[in-house]
Enzyme design. Structure first.
Site, PDB file in Angstrom:
ATOM      1  N   ARG A  27       1.670 -10.616  -2.027  1.00 49.90           N
ATOM      2  CA  ARG A  27       2.073  -9.360  -2.688  1.00 49.90           C
ATOM      3  C   ARG A  27       3.198  -8.644  -1.697  1.00 49.90           C
ATOM      4  O   ARG A  27       3.344  -7.414  -2.113  1.00 49.90           O
ATOM      5  CB  ARG A  27       0.659  -8.670  -3.066  1.00 49.90           C
ATOM      6  CG  ARG A  27      -0.181  -8.247  -1.799  1.00 49.90           C
ATOM      7  CD  ARG A  27      -1.566  -7.990  -2.104  1.00 49.90           C
ATOM      8  NE  ARG A  27      -1.645  -6.467  -2.134  1.00 49.90           N
ATOM      9  CZ  ARG A  27      -2.683  -5.726  -2.377  1.00 49.90           C
ATOM     10  NH1 ARG A  27      -3.913  -6.424  -2.424  1.00 49.90           N
ATOM     11  NH2 ARG A  27      -2.819  -4.549  -2.355  1.00 49.90           N
ATOM     12  N   ARG A  57     -11.271   3.026  -1.520  1.00 55.42           N
ATOM     13  CA  ARG A  57     -10.918   2.126  -0.364  1.00 55.42           C
ATOM     14  C   ARG A  57     -11.339   2.507   1.012  1.00 55.42           C
ATOM     15  O   ARG A  57     -10.726   3.206   1.731  1.00 55.42           O
ATOM     16  CB  ARG A  57      -9.405   1.869  -0.390  1.00 55.42           C
ATOM     17  CG  ARG A  57      -8.920   1.186  -1.556  1.00 55.42           C
ATOM     18  CD  ARG A  57      -7.401   1.178  -1.378  1.00 55.42           C
ATOM     19  NE  ARG A  57      -6.871   0.090  -2.398  1.00 55.42           N
ATOM     20  CZ  ARG A  57      -6.285   0.292  -3.707  1.00 55.42           C
ATOM     21  NH1 ARG A  57      -6.279   1.488  -4.039  1.00 55.42           N
ATOM     22  NH2 ARG A  57      -5.919  -0.805  -4.217  1.00 55.42           N
ATOM     23  N   HIS A  73       0.767  -1.314  -0.056  1.00 47.93           N
ATOM     24  CA  HIS A  73      -0.047  -0.024  -0.018  1.00 47.93           C
ATOM     25  C   HIS A  73       0.858   1.244   0.118  1.00 47.93           C
ATOM     26  O   HIS A  73       0.353   2.415  -0.420  1.00 47.93           O
ATOM     27  CB  HIS A  73      -1.095  -0.074   1.143  1.00 47.93           C
ATOM     28  CG  HIS A  73      -2.186  -0.845   0.706  1.00 47.93           C
ATOM     29  ND1 HIS A  73      -2.235  -2.119   0.739  1.00 47.93           N
ATOM     30  CD2 HIS A  73      -3.438  -0.351  -0.012  1.00 47.93           C
ATOM     31  CE1 HIS A  73      -3.301  -2.717   0.233  1.00 47.93           C
ATOM     32  NE2 HIS A  73      -3.919  -1.805  -0.143  1.00 47.93           N
ATOM     33  N   ASN A 106      -4.648  -7.002  -7.840  1.00 45.99           N
ATOM     34  CA  ASN A 106      -3.475  -7.178  -6.909  1.00 45.99           C
ATOM     35  C   ASN A 106      -3.610  -8.082  -6.044  1.00 45.99           C
ATOM     36  O   ASN A 106      -2.712  -9.300  -6.079  1.00 45.99           O
ATOM     37  CB  ASN A 106      -3.420  -5.747  -5.894  1.00 45.99           C
ATOM     38  CG  ASN A 106      -3.604  -4.522  -6.712  1.00 45.99           C
ATOM     39  OD1 ASN A 106      -3.135  -4.329  -7.756  1.00 45.99           O
ATOM     40  ND2 ASN A 106      -4.135  -3.386  -6.061  1.00 45.99           N
ATOM     41  N   GLU A 152     -11.484 -10.753  -7.127  1.00 48.89           N
ATOM     42  CA  GLU A 152      -9.919 -10.965  -6.683  1.00 48.89           C
ATOM     43  C   GLU A 152      -9.484 -12.178  -6.307  1.00 48.89           C
ATOM     44  O   GLU A 152      -8.428 -12.223  -5.683  1.00 48.89           O
ATOM     45  CB  GLU A 152      -9.711  -9.693  -5.736  1.00 48.89           C
ATOM     46  CG  GLU A 152     -10.598  -9.379  -4.532  1.00 48.89           C
ATOM     47  CD  GLU A 152     -10.401  -8.354  -3.838  1.00 48.89           C
ATOM     48  OE1 GLU A 152      -9.299  -7.663  -4.116  1.00 48.89           O
ATOM     49  OE2 GLU A 152     -10.986  -8.081  -2.913  1.00 48.89           O
TER      50      GLU A 152
HETATM   51  C1  PEP Z   1      -6.939  -5.416  -5.448  1.00 43.80           C
HETATM   52  O1  PEP Z   1      -6.745  -6.316  -4.829  1.00 43.80           O
HETATM   53  O2  PEP Z   1      -6.542  -5.392  -6.948  1.00 43.80           O
HETATM   54  C2  PEP Z   1      -7.607  -4.228  -5.183  1.00 43.80           C
HETATM   55  C3  PEP Z   1      -7.951  -3.107  -5.867  1.00 43.80           C
HETATM   56  O3  PEP Z   1      -7.846  -3.937  -3.833  1.00 43.80           O
HETATM   57  P1  PEP Z   1      -6.418  -3.782  -2.674  1.00 43.80           P
HETATM   58  O4  PEP Z   1      -5.500  -3.336  -3.275  1.00 43.80           O
HETATM   59  O5  PEP Z   1      -7.122  -2.690  -1.837  1.00 43.80           O
HETATM   60  O6  PEP Z   1      -6.477  -5.071  -2.056  1.00 43.80           O
HETATM   61 MG    MG Z   2      -7.766  -6.409  -2.896  1.00 44.31          MG
END
Ligand code: PEP
Ligand code: MG
Length: 539
Positions: A460, A292, A187, A449, A426
């Protein structure tokens, strides 16, 4: 000196380096000779901590509203509590110990005492007394409240930054992020993209660079410390060239997101809070594709109330003036931890108790947010989407809760608008269920993501795996293709809101797949628009 790193967002930054100090330093017991002077040290630190809390109160009042801000007032009162103060001064005097130690022990004792009380309100104060004690300790240890102290914009250098730390930073003082850990999709990286500032990860720096002059090259992935005049000159020029490029992109403002052969696509922006809305408008996004909402929770010391949330959502909806605002419900857990949720430590938090799972298990929290969202929907064009979905049953349960909330609002005579409902795609499970899910919702938003993390089994957050991470992996691209096809078959429109949506090497691929919407960091809007306009799908 040049230190190599990995770039997570391009650009050039030049300025002072400032090392971020964590507030969780260890407290050691030490003997002091002059106890009166030590008490004076404690009293001075307590005064400073109160001033910090007063400033936080003002900030929170502006950003999240009265109810959330109130906690900082409570904290100020707790610092003044006679029993608390006496325990500290008494310990310094009788045991001849340092102030840090006396505050830490008193904090622990009081916190245990509150936790053992048979009263929910008092129980909650256990965390607060810990919090204020840590604050006083960090003042005593000379750490600044914001993690860095400066009156001029700096290049922030840190081991790593948690989302709860980044929300506290004064964004107007940040030129760039440089971290030792962190990963491309962390993030901090997302924040850097939102703020349009260069960021590097994997930089092996030493503490003594603090305060030195630095240059961040977010294109090559390098940090220069105390650069010579020749390097300075080279980067001044490069910065000017970048500004010129940015100026040229500005000319795309007001232009449609249409390919040479006439295919149009929606281009929306991702935001983390009300404060990001101006950059959405400046960069000419047609809407917000991902708000978000968990950042409202991260910014607060306690659950944001319905009113706090309503004010934030309404403000965004009103400012966007009828343009679409897609708000994602709470996605807490994994890397986004909030103390007051009291989530247990987990072996695999990314695959743990998070996001929609928390909302379905703790419907009170979920309903508060849904009530705020529906009430705000009356003031603009709000859509709601749900994160981390894995099954149709979850969506059915969500829709039942939504119906309950709407009924409650009807009963109270509270107005709401027409709200599109969507799910984030996701997880691989969601991809495989797209045919069925499409019949339940108005839209899909692909969170690449997490989808990449779960499809490739690559954490990640783990920089060790960057070598294995292939953002363009065919498995991910096939998952996107399948989602678009099944979404359209079932009557749902399909967008991408993960970072991959801003990857201009894939813009043409996404257009050919039939993606309806791309939601990207505000700073990437115009670059993606340029990529769309350069495509010719007839060829
Ligand atoms: C994702 O997972 O692609 C997403 C947009 O949400 P975040 O990055 O907040 O998990
Ligand atoms: Mg996500």
């Amino acid at each position: 000196m040049k230190i190599e790193g990995k770039s997570v967002f391009g650009g050039i930054a030049m300025g002072r380096l400032s090392i971020y100090k964590k507030n969780d330093s260890v407290v050691r017991r030490m003997k002091v000779a002059d106890t009166a002077a030590e008490i004076e040290r404690y009293e001075e630190a307590s005064r400073k901590a109160k001033a910090q809390l007063a400033a936080l109160y003002d900030k929170a009042l502006k950003e999240v509203g009265e109810t959330s801000a109130a906690i900082f007032e409570v904290h100020q009162m707790m610092l003044d509590d006679d029993d608390y103060q006496e325990s500290i001064t008494n310990m310094i005097q009788t045991q001849e110990v340092n102030a840090e130690y006396a505050v830490a022990v008193t904090g622990d004792n009081f916190s245990q005492m509150f936790a053992a009380m048979d009263d929910d309100y008092m129980k909650e104060r256990a965390a607060d007394v810990k919090d204020i004690s840590n604050r006083v300790i960090s003042v005593l240890q000379g750490a600044s409240d914001a993690g860095f102290s400066s009156s001029e914009p700096v290049i922030l250098v840190a081991e790593d930054l948690a989302p709860s730390e980044t929300v506290q930073l004064d964004k107007s003082l940040l030129l760039s992020f440089v971290t030792r850990y962190g990963s491309t999709n962390s993030h901090t990286a997302i924040l850097a993209r939102t703020m349009n500032i260069p960021a590097l990860i994997g930089v092996d720096y030493s503490e003594d660079i603090d305060g030195h002059y630095g240059i961040v090259d977010g294109f090559e992935g390098a940090l220069y410390v105390d650069p010579d005049e020749e390097t300075m000159e080279k980067y001044r020029k490069k910065q000017e060239e970048e500004q010129e490029k940015a100026r040229l992109l500005q000319e795309l403002k007001g232009m449609p997101n249409v390919t040479k052969d006439g295919r149009e696509i929606k281009l929306y922006a991702n935001i983390g809070g009300v404060g990001d809305v101006p950059s959405v408008l400046q960069n000419d996004a047609a809407g917000i594709g991902l708000f978000r909402s968990e950042f409202l929770y991260l910014e607060s010391d306690t659950f944001p109330t319905e009113e706090d949330q309503f004010n934030a959502y309404r403000s965004v909806a009103q400012t966007m003036a009828g343009k679409k605002v897609i708000i994602r419900t709470l996605d807490i857990g994994a890397d986004k931890q909030v103390d007051y949720f009291n989530l247990a430590q987990e072996e695999n938090p990314a695959m743990g108790y998070r996001a929609i799972r928390i909302c379905l298990e703790q419907p009170d929290i979920f309903k508060t947010q849904l009530r705020a969202l529906y009430r705000a929907s009356y003031f603009g064009n709000i859509a709601i989407m749900f994160p981390m979905i894995i099954s149709v049953d979850e969506v059915k349960r969500i829709k039942e809760i939504v119906e309950e909330v709407k009924k409650e609002l009807d009963g109270q005579g509270l107005a709401y608008g027409d709200v599109e409902l969507g799910v984030m795609i996701e997880t691989p499970a969601a991809v495989w269920m797209t045919e069925e899910l499409a019949k339940e919702v108005d839209f899909f938003s692909i969170g690449t993501n997490d989808l990449t993390q779960y499809t490739l089994a690559i954490d990640r957050q783990n920089p060790r795996l960057d070598a294995f991470y292939d953002a363009h992996h065919p498995a991910v691209l096939r998952a996107i293709q399948m989602t678009v096809e099944n979404g359209h078959k079932g009557g749902a429109w399909v967008g991408i809101c993960g970072e991959l949506g801003a990857d201009t090497e894939l813009t043409e691929t996404f257009l050919r797949m039939g993606v309806d919407e791309l939601s990207v960091s505000p700073s990437r809007i115009l670059a993606v628009r340029a990529a769309i306009r350069a495509c010719d799908l007839s060829k």
